[in-house]
Design a protein around this motif. Structure first.
Motif, mmCIF file in Angstrom:
data_model
loop_
_atom_site.group_PDB
_atom_site.id
_atom_site.type_symbol
_atom_site.label_atom_id
_atom_site.label_comp_id
_atom_site.label_asym_id
_atom_site.label_seq_id
_atom_site.Cartn_x
_atom_site.Cartn_y
_atom_site.Cartn_z
ATOM 1 N N SER A 39 0.851 -1.131 0.008
ATOM 2 C CA SER A 39 0.014 -0.003 0.132
ATOM 3 C C SER A 39 0.988 1.289 -0.041
ATOM 4 C CB SER A 39 -1.121 0.054 1.018
ATOM 5 O OG SER A 39 -0.219 0.036 2.456
ATOM 6 N N VAL A 40 0.488 2.372 -0.651
ATOM 7 C CA VAL A 40 1.272 3.644 -0.689
ATOM 8 C C VAL A 40 0.351 4.892 -0.425
ATOM 9 C CG1 VAL A 40 2.733 2.381 -2.594
ATOM 10 C CG2 VAL A 40 0.610 4.045 -3.199
ATOM 11 N N THR A 41 1.414 5.879 -0.130
ATOM 12 C CA THR A 41 0.485 6.986 0.264
ATOM 13 C C THR A 41 -0.673 7.543 -0.803
ATOM 14 O OG1 THR A 41 2.448 7.854 1.086
ATOM 15 C CG2 THR A 41 1.004 9.516 0.595
ATOM 16 N N PRO A 42 -1.742 7.825 -0.383
ATOM 17 C CA PRO A 42 -2.842 8.212 -1.312
ATOM 18 C C PRO A 42 -2.368 9.198 -2.716
ATOM 19 C CG PRO A 42 -3.943 8.310 0.808
ATOM 20 C CD PRO A 42 -2.286 7.985 1.069
ATOM 21 N N ILE A 43 -2.406 8.533 -3.599
ATOM 22 C CA ILE A 43 -1.768 9.197 -4.821
ATOM 23 C C ILE A 43 -2.184 10.599 -5.063
ATOM 24 C CG2 ILE A 43 -1.455 9.339 -7.362
ATOM 25 C CD1 ILE A 43 0.214 7.259 -5.811
ATOM 26 N N GLY A 74 -2.235 -1.171 -3.306
ATOM 27 C CA GLY A 74 -3.569 -0.247 -2.794
ATOM 28 C C GLY A 74 -3.166 1.413 -2.683
ATOM 29 N N GLY A 75 -3.685 2.264 -3.001
ATOM 30 C CA GLY A 75 -3.399 3.594 -2.601
ATOM 31 C C GLY A 75 -3.481 4.470 -4.004
ATOM 32 N N TYR A 76 -4.237 3.914 -5.017
ATOM 33 C CA TYR A 76 -4.578 5.062 -5.972
ATOM 34 C C TYR A 76 -5.793 5.673 -5.401
ATOM 35 C CZ TYR A 76 -5.138 6.905 -10.851
ATOM 36 O OH TYR A 76 -5.185 7.636 -11.475
ATOM 37 N N SER A 77 -5.704 6.651 -4.513
ATOM 38 C CA SER A 77 -6.732 6.814 -3.603
ATOM 39 C C SER A 77 -6.648 8.372 -3.384
ATOM 40 C CB SER A 77 -6.460 6.382 -2.293
ATOM 41 O OG SER A 77 -6.214 4.994 -2.481
ATOM 42 N N VAL A 88 -13.288 0.966 -3.719
ATOM 43 C CA VAL A 88 -13.982 0.942 -2.550
ATOM 44 C C VAL A 88 -14.168 2.348 -2.287
ATOM 45 C CG1 VAL A 88 -13.998 0.268 -0.188
ATOM 46 C CG2 VAL A 88 -12.600 -1.217 -1.813
ATOM 47 N N VAL A 89 -15.445 2.809 -1.737
ATOM 48 C CA VAL A 89 -15.707 4.024 -1.166
ATOM 49 C C VAL A 89 -15.944 3.911 0.413
ATOM 50 C CG1 VAL A 89 -17.358 5.852 -1.555
ATOM 51 C CG2 VAL A 89 -16.864 4.446 -3.434
ATOM 52 N N PHE A 90 -15.213 4.806 1.102
ATOM 53 C CA PHE A 90 -15.087 4.615 2.323
ATOM 54 C C PHE A 90 -15.800 5.760 3.257
ATOM 55 C CE2 PHE A 90 -11.208 2.022 2.144
ATOM 56 C CZ PHE A 90 -11.588 0.907 2.818
ATOM 57 N N CYS A 91 -16.213 5.563 4.217
ATOM 58 C CA CYS A 91 -16.326 6.619 5.467
ATOM 59 C C CYS A 91 -15.390 6.487 6.515
ATOM 60 C CB CYS A 91 -17.982 6.548 5.839
ATOM 61 S SG CYS A 91 -17.993 8.032 7.222
ATOM 62 N N ASN A 92 -14.685 7.331 7.049
ATOM 63 C CA ASN A 92 -13.887 6.867 8.364
ATOM 64 C C ASN A 92 -12.764 5.760 7.837
ATOM 65 O OD1 ASN A 92 -14.705 8.428 10.441
ATOM 66 N ND2 ASN A 92 -16.636 7.232 10.671
ATOM 67 N N ALA A 93 -11.924 6.001 6.681
ATOM 68 C CA ALA A 93 -11.031 4.774 6.261
ATOM 69 C C ALA A 93 -9.907 5.154 7.210
ATOM 70 C CB ALA A 93 -10.469 5.272 4.695
ATOM 71 N N PRO A 94 -9.352 3.821 7.701
ATOM 72 C CA PRO A 94 -8.386 3.765 8.529
ATOM 73 C C PRO A 94 -6.779 3.903 7.800
ATOM 74 C CG PRO A 94 -8.913 1.638 8.283
ATOM 75 C CD PRO A 94 -9.962 2.411 7.496
ATOM 76 N N ASP A 95 -5.824 4.621 8.340
ATOM 77 C CA ASP A 95 -4.599 4.650 7.652
ATOM 78 C C ASP A 95 -3.628 3.416 7.625
ATOM 79 O OD1 ASP A 95 -5.162 7.187 7.507
ATOM 80 O OD2 ASP A 95 -3.820 8.068 8.663
ATOM 81 N N GLY A 152 -9.050 -1.758 -0.254
ATOM 82 C CA GLY A 152 -9.024 -0.546 0.499
ATOM 83 C C GLY A 152 -7.758 0.121 1.077
ATOM 84 N N ALA A 153 -6.807 -0.617 0.973
ATOM 85 C CA ALA A 153 -5.618 -0.334 1.447
ATOM 86 C C ALA A 153 -4.775 0.966 0.862
ATOM 87 C CB ALA A 153 -4.645 -1.583 1.822
ATOM 88 N N PHE A 154 -4.357 1.815 2.031
ATOM 89 C CA PHE A 154 -3.361 2.828 1.706
ATOM 90 C C PHE A 154 -2.570 3.306 2.801
ATOM 91 C CE2 PHE A 154 -7.353 5.216 2.922
ATOM 92 C CZ PHE A 154 -6.893 6.017 3.878
ATOM 93 N N HIS A 155 -1.429 3.841 2.425
ATOM 94 C CA HIS A 155 -0.537 4.001 3.367
ATOM 95 C C HIS A 155 -0.808 5.541 3.891
ATOM 96 C CE1 HIS A 155 3.152 3.533 5.819
ATOM 97 N NE2 HIS A 155 3.674 4.737 5.362
ATOM 98 N N GLY A 156 -1.488 5.789 5.422
ATOM 99 C CA GLY A 156 -1.654 7.224 5.615
ATOM 100 C C GLY A 156 -0.506 7.786 6.058
ATOM 101 N N VAL A 157 -0.781 9.336 5.946
ATOM 102 C CA VAL A 157 0.225 10.014 6.099
ATOM 103 C C VAL A 157 0.826 10.256 7.760
ATOM 104 C CG1 VAL A 157 -0.406 11.592 4.366
ATOM 105 C CG2 VAL A 157 -1.561 12.061 6.569
ATOM 106 N N SER A 158 -0.139 9.983 8.515
ATOM 107 C CA SER A 158 0.419 9.626 9.867
ATOM 108 C C SER A 158 1.293 8.261 10.092
ATOM 109 C CB SER A 158 -0.713 9.313 10.971
ATOM 110 O OG SER A 158 -1.598 8.230 10.360
ATOM 111 N N GLU A 159 1.462 7.518 9.209
ATOM 112 C CA GLU A 159 2.360 6.478 9.233
ATOM 113 C C GLU A 159 3.966 6.568 8.918
ATOM 114 O OE1 GLU A 159 0.926 3.038 9.645
ATOM 115 O OE2 GLU A 159 -0.485 4.322 10.312
ATOM 116 N N ALA A 160 4.822 5.854 9.539
ATOM 117 C CA ALA A 160 6.190 5.812 9.243
ATOM 118 C C ALA A 160 6.366 5.652 7.732
ATOM 119 C CB ALA A 160 6.913 4.678 10.170
ATOM 120 N N ASP A 161 7.939 5.892 7.490
ATOM 121 C CA ASP A 161 8.324 5.814 6.039
ATOM 122 C C ASP A 161 7.920 4.298 5.340
ATOM 123 O OD1 ASP A 161 9.742 7.089 3.789
ATOM 124 O OD2 ASP A 161 11.234 5.415 3.938
ATOM 125 N N ALA A 162 8.009 3.345 6.308
ATOM 126 C CA ALA A 162 7.616 2.068 5.651
ATOM 127 C C ALA A 162 7.234 1.155 7.141
ATOM 128 C CB ALA A 162 8.371 1.253 4.957
#
Length: 454
Positions: A77-81, A115-118, A190-197, A204-214
């Motif tokens: 998963s990657v940072t939302p593009i 995931g992460g084309y978000s 996937v269309v979310f409400c309250n998607a987790p990081d 639905g996976a993406f790497h949230g901005v609150s996460e570490a580099d990896a």
């Protein structure tokens, strides 16, 4: 520490009860890949993904062989593009090129999905967000492993109804763009409400901005293990039932913790979370519906189903949270129709409808998932269903999601084959009354009063 007795017990669950680790997902931040030149940006994200992900698949296989624990999927998963591509992408076509780069990185690292084309548009939509969203049909048609998600609401912000309207149209367009393959593109959207990081599960996976580099996030499974345990307590009271689910969820989660620790150490990447969601497969005996029916329901969908699912979800969380130092993601019970043979059977016998599934989503971890609907379903109706699920998530401060597949050329009573873990699904009835005037109002539904907690 995890000892050899736990390993032996885990092996028994694997051999007899269909326990597996559903996914090791490597989350990668792309925040340092930004560039104003599209070619340079694509090169940056490809290089970082392949550098960090080159050993993910081989490491997963090593752990499988050493411990005998099946690891079904290895994913990234990657940072939302939409958050990182604003300087480089000036058109929808530019975003599609980025999607193709992500797809190439996924192929070259050997993962099955990325995931992460978000986009995160719960309060408003930037021009970059809108360009990415409008590119989704072409991007999913042009790629095989890229997954997309859009977060259109949250408990803190309310629901962005302009985005809800747009996503109904995008789901329809994605179905049309991939109609030669049973509209399969919608299974990756996937269309979310309250998607987790930190969600390790696709699409639905993406790497949230609150996460570490990896980070390494692991998603466990195990519906078959819990069903097998409940067979030994048939007719017992609810206290015994709850204790059985809780103890079994603890054991299942320990297997995920073991894999997460090993993968983290071998890859030199920090451990993030274990997601202890019960994720079914089309295999017989690996069904969340089967658990609910083992509790005493004649069929999932019968009166009592929502109560049974609430009990299951709560006890899985109570057992799992003691088994891992970090539990996160979605963590509960998935009810994807096409991926659960028990759910498919319940739909075919007339016991389970979209309306009952919506009621069930009030108490489980996600939402209306992998549901095939008639290909001529209007975009406004799809938007209405998305709005209903988002409202459940917003009001109840939980994650909800919609993954509907309007299969072009298919109608009520048809069955659609998606293949692999995606399974097959009967096309379900959708309420025929319209909601276009409601959806077309535009603007936002405000956040609920209990969101104001400061």
């Amino acid at each position: 520490m995890i000892n050899i007795l736990e390993v032996n017990e885990t092996n028994k669950m694997i051999e007899q009860e269909k326990l597996d680790v559903r996914t090791i997902t490597l989350g990668i931040s792309l925040l340092d890949c930004c560039d104003s030149d599209l070619d340079a940006f694509n090169r940056n994200i490809y290089d970082k993904i392949t550098r960090l992900g080159k050993d993910l698949v081989s490491t997963g296989r090593e752990i499988e062989l050493e411990y005998g624990i099946p690891i079904v999927n290895k994913r990234i998963s990657v940072t939302p593009i939409a958050l990182v591509a604003g300087r480089a992408c000036r058109s929808e076509e530019d975003f599609v090129e980025v999607a193709k780069t992500l797809d190439k990185a996924a192929r070259d690292t050997g993962v099955n999905f990325l995931g992460g084309y978000s986009a995160i548009v719960s309060k408003g939509t930037t021009p970059t967000d809108e360009a990415l969203i409008r590119s989704i049909p072409a991007a999913l048609a042009a790629t095989g492993r890229v997954c997309s998600s859009v977060n259109i609401g949250s408990t803190k912000t309310g629901i962005n109804m302009d985005a809800v309207k747009l996503m109904g149209e995008i789901v329809r367009e994605t179905a049309e763009a991939t109609k030669e393959n049973n509209s399969l593109g919608c299974a990756k959207l996937v269309v979310f409400c309250n998607a987790p990081d930190d969600n390790p599960f696709m699409a639905g996976a993406f790497h949230g901005v609150s996460e570490a580099d990896a980070v390494i996030n692991v998603g466990v499974s195990g519906p078959g293990v819990i069903k097998h345990a409940l067979e030994d307590v048939r007719g017992k009271n609810f206290e015994v039932l709850c204790e059985t689910v809780k103890r079994t969820a603890f054991k299942v989660t320990r297997a995920g913790q073991l894999v997460a620790q090993e993968a983290s150490e071998r890859l030199g990447i920090p451990f993030g979370i274990v997601d202890l969601s019960l994720a079914p497969t089309p295999s017989v005996g690996d069904s969340v519906a089967g658990i609910l029916e083992e509790m005493g329901l004649e069929s999932v969908g019968a009166p009592g189903t929502t109560a049974a699912l609430a009990l299951l979800n709560d006890q899985v969380k109570k057992g799992g949270i003691m088994a891992s130092s970090f539990v996160g993601g979605l963590s509960g019970a998935f009810i994807p129709v096409s991926e659960d043979q028990g759910m498919i059977d319940a739909v075919n016998r007339g016991a389970l409808t979209i309306e009952k599934l919506e009621a069930m989503t009030c108490v489980c971890s996600v939402g209306l998932d992998m549901i095939a609907i008639p290909g001529d379903t209007p975009a406004s109706t799809i938007s209405g269903i998305i709005a209903d699920e988002a409202a459940i998530g917003m009001i109840n401060n939980k994650t909800t999601a919609v993954r509907l597949i309007p299969v072009i050329g298919k109608d009520l009573g048809d069955t659609v084959e998606f293949g692999g873990l995606l399974g097959h699904a009967p096309v379900q009835r959708v309420n025929g009354f319209g909601c276009a005037d409601f959806i077309n109002r535009g603007g936002r539904i405000p956040a609920p009063i209990h969101s104001f907690k400061n």
